[in-house]
Design an enzyme around this catalytic site. Sequence first.
Site, PDB file in Angstrom:
ATOM      1  N   LYS A 152     147.898  56.694  50.660  1.00  0.00           N
ATOM      2  CA  LYS A 152     147.566  57.142  52.018  1.00  0.00           C
ATOM      3  C   LYS A 152     146.206  56.624  52.481  1.00  0.00           C
ATOM      4  CE  LYS A 152     150.614  61.147  52.251  1.00  0.00           C
ATOM      5  NZ  LYS A 152     151.778  60.360  52.576  1.00  0.00           N
ATOM      6  N   THR A 175     155.998  58.973  58.860  1.00  0.00           N
ATOM      7  CA  THR A 175     156.400  60.219  58.235  1.00  0.00           C
ATOM      8  C   THR A 175     155.251  61.210  58.401  1.00  0.00           C
ATOM      9  OG1 THR A 175     155.721  59.239  56.135  1.00  0.00           O
ATOM     10  CG2 THR A 175     158.079  59.241  56.625  1.00  0.00           C
ATOM     11  N   THR A 233     151.461  61.296  56.558  1.00  0.00           N
ATOM     12  CA  THR A 233     150.870  59.975  56.777  1.00  0.00           C
ATOM     13  C   THR A 233     150.525  59.798  58.251  1.00  0.00           C
ATOM     14  OG1 THR A 233     152.137  59.060  54.931  1.00  0.00           O
ATOM     15  CG2 THR A 233     151.231  57.493  56.512  1.00  0.00           C
ATOM     16  N   SER A 293     158.099  64.833  56.724  1.00  0.00           N
ATOM     17  CA  SER A 293     157.561  64.134  55.556  1.00  0.00           C
ATOM     18  C   SER A 293     158.726  63.451  54.847  1.00  0.00           C
ATOM     19  CB  SER A 293     156.840  65.108  54.622  1.00  0.00           C
ATOM     20  OG  SER A 293     157.770  65.968  54.002  1.00  0.00           O
ATOM     21  N   GLY A 294     158.415  62.437  54.042  1.00  0.00           N
ATOM     22  CA  GLY A 294     159.464  61.686  53.359  1.00  0.00           C
ATOM     23  C   GLY A 294     160.444  62.556  52.590  1.00  0.00           C
ATOM     24  N   ASP A 347     162.144  59.763  55.698  1.00  0.00           N
ATOM     25  CA  ASP A 347     162.674  58.422  55.398  1.00  0.00           C
ATOM     26  C   ASP A 347     164.050  58.242  56.037  1.00  0.00           C
ATOM     27  OD1 ASP A 347     160.420  57.848  53.786  1.00  0.00           O
ATOM     28  OD2 ASP A 347     161.379  58.770  52.050  1.00  0.00           O
ATOM     29  N   ASP A 367     166.422  58.354  48.868  1.00  0.00           N
ATOM     30  CA  ASP A 367     166.159  58.156  50.296  1.00  0.00           C
ATOM     31  C   ASP A 367     165.377  56.866  50.529  1.00  0.00           C
ATOM     32  OD1 ASP A 367     167.355  60.612  50.734  1.00  0.00           O
ATOM     33  OD2 ASP A 367     165.461  61.695  50.825  1.00  0.00           O
ATOM     34  N   ARG A 419     167.576  49.552  51.782  1.00  0.00           N
ATOM     35  CA  ARG A 419     168.895  48.955  51.995  1.00  0.00           C
ATOM     36  C   ARG A 419     169.172  48.745  53.476  1.00  0.00           C
ATOM     37  NH1 ARG A 419     173.422  50.908  53.610  1.00  0.00           N
ATOM     38  NH2 ARG A 419     175.392  49.948  53.109  1.00  0.00           N
TER      39      ARG A 419
END
Length: 137
Positions: A12, A34, A37, A54-55, A60, A90, A96
């Site tokens: 971060k 996210t 961050t 948040s992730g 994500d 995630d 991907r």
Amino acid sequence: MNISLVAHDKKKEMIIDFALSYKHILSKHNLFATGTTGKMISEATGLKIHRFQSGPMGGDQQIGAKIAENNMDLIIFFRDPLTAQPHEPDISALIRLCDVHQIPLVTNLGGAEIVIRALEAGFFEWRNLINKKNNEG
């Protein structure tokens, strides 16, 4: 362009420093991040950032949805490769989707500096062509 800024906990400070260094470029674009961050970058830089969860809480996946809808142009994701992440599936899905939809993804400071300079130089015009084609079809 729509740009997502993401960083694992141990990265971060690095992404904050990056955003401070390239604030003059980032300020010309729509920024997403996210949760934590985004809050930290916004507080340090004054940049306007749309914050997702948040992730681990789905952030994500929210970014992934924007990619699947062709509403994201670049992902800057400072990953911590030495720490196991509880939401690794995630993260893999996000990577991907970037590959499937041809969205540039950089995962470290060296790559981010190259990409941000390319963005500043106008080397992302191909994204405008793709968006124009999608809007016509």
